[in-house]
Design a protein around this motif. Sequence first.
Motif, PDB file in Angstrom:
ATOM      1  N   LEU A   1      23.312  78.515 143.130  1.00 29.20           N
ATOM      2  CA  LEU A   1      24.638  78.981 143.529  1.00 29.20           C
ATOM      3  C   LEU A   1      25.728  77.959 143.229  1.00 29.20           C
ATOM      4  CD1 LEU A   1      23.942  80.803 146.901  1.00 29.20           C
ATOM      5  CD2 LEU A   1      24.622  81.805 144.724  1.00 29.20           C
ATOM      6  N   LEU A   2      25.338  76.715 143.012  1.00 32.61           N
ATOM      7  CA  LEU A   2      26.330  75.697 142.663  1.00 32.61           C
ATOM      8  C   LEU A   2      26.991  75.992 141.317  1.00 32.61           C
ATOM      9  CD1 LEU A   2      24.592  72.422 143.821  1.00 32.61           C
ATOM     10  CD2 LEU A   2      26.556  73.553 144.854  1.00 32.61           C
ATOM     11  N   ARG A   3      26.362  76.821 140.496  1.00 34.23           N
ATOM     12  CA  ARG A   3      26.978  77.213 139.220  1.00 34.23           C
ATOM     13  C   ARG A   3      28.284  77.972 139.453  1.00 34.23           C
ATOM     14  NH1 ARG A   3      21.386  78.623 137.619  1.00 34.23           N
ATOM     15  NH2 ARG A   3      20.713  76.965 136.236  1.00 34.23           N
ATOM     16  N   ALA A   4      28.348  78.695 140.558  1.00 36.74           N
ATOM     17  CA  ALA A   4      29.564  79.449 140.872  1.00 36.74           C
ATOM     18  C   ALA A   4      30.736  78.528 141.199  1.00 36.74           C
ATOM     19  CB  ALA A   4      29.308  80.391 142.037  1.00 36.74           C
ATOM     20  N   PHE A   5      30.418  77.316 141.615  1.00 34.92           N
ATOM     21  CA  PHE A   5      31.459  76.341 141.964  1.00 34.92           C
ATOM     22  C   PHE A   5      31.630  75.296 140.872  1.00 34.92           C
ATOM     23  CE2 PHE A   5      29.849  77.950 146.023  1.00 34.92           C
ATOM     24  CZ  PHE A   5      31.031  78.466 146.538  1.00 34.92           C
ATOM     25  N   ASP A   6      31.246  75.650 139.655  1.00 35.27           N
ATOM     26  CA  ASP A   6      31.408  74.789 138.482  1.00 35.27           C
ATOM     27  C   ASP A   6      30.692  73.448 138.606  1.00 35.27           C
ATOM     28  OD1 ASP A   6      32.868  76.669 137.106  1.00 35.27           O
ATOM     29  OD2 ASP A   6      34.779  75.990 137.961  1.00 35.27           O
ATOM     30  N   VAL A   7      29.480  73.479 139.153  1.00 41.26           N
ATOM     31  CA  VAL A   7      28.633  72.289 139.199  1.00 41.26           C
ATOM     32  C   VAL A   7      27.305  72.650 138.537  1.00 41.26           C
ATOM     33  CG1 VAL A   7      27.699  70.471 140.680  1.00 41.26           C
ATOM     34  CG2 VAL A   7      29.714  71.739 141.414  1.00 41.26           C
ATOM     35  N   PRO A   8      27.307  72.946 137.235  1.00 43.05           N
ATOM     36  CA  PRO A   8      26.074  73.398 136.589  1.00 43.05           C
ATOM     37  C   PRO A   8      25.050  72.286 136.365  1.00 43.05           C
ATOM     38  CG  PRO A   8      27.808  73.221 134.970  1.00 43.05           C
ATOM     39  CD  PRO A   8      28.439  72.955 136.316  1.00 43.05           C
ATOM     40  N   GLU A   9      25.491  71.028 136.362  1.00 39.67           N
ATOM     41  CA  GLU A   9      24.551  69.928 136.115  1.00 39.67           C
ATOM     42  C   GLU A   9      23.465  69.890 137.188  1.00 39.67           C
ATOM     43  OE1 GLU A   9      27.915  69.235 136.581  1.00 39.67           O
ATOM     44  OE2 GLU A   9      28.450  69.318 134.459  1.00 39.67           O
ATOM     45  N   VAL A  10      23.890  69.991 138.449  1.00 38.92           N
ATOM     46  CA  VAL A  10      22.923  69.959 139.549  1.00 38.92           C
ATOM     47  C   VAL A  10      22.019  71.178 139.487  1.00 38.92           C
ATOM     48  CG1 VAL A  10      22.687  69.977 142.063  1.00 38.92           C
ATOM     49  CG2 VAL A  10      24.488  68.630 140.994  1.00 38.92           C
TER      50      VAL A  10
END
Length: 98
Positions: free
Chosen positions: A47-56
Motif C-alpha cells: 500500500l505504500l505504493r499509493a503514497f509514492d514510496v515504491p522502493e520500500v
Amino acid sequence: MLALALLLVLFTLALTCTLRVTRIRDIPTWRRYLPVALLLAAATASLLRAFDVPEVANTIAFPLNLAAIALSQREVAAQRTRESRRAIGDRATCTAGL
C-alpha cells in the motif's frame, strides 16, 4: 496485465495458506498467527505504493509474501507429519493387544 495476475495468484495462495495455519490448534498461538502477520505486513508495504514510496514496497512486500507462504507450508507439513505419527502410534497400540 500478467504481473497483476501473478500478484493476485500469489496473494490468494498466501491468504489460503495462512488461514489454513490459523486453524491448527496443536501449535502455539504466536506460530499460528505469524504467517498472517507477515501477510498483513506485506499488504501494508504494498500500500505504500499509493503514497509514492515504491522502493520500500518493491524491497519488502514480495519477500514477506514468500516468507508467509513458506512458513505456512512448513507448519501444514509439520501438522500432517504429527497426525500421521499419531495415527501410526494408535494403530501400533491397537494391534499390540492382539
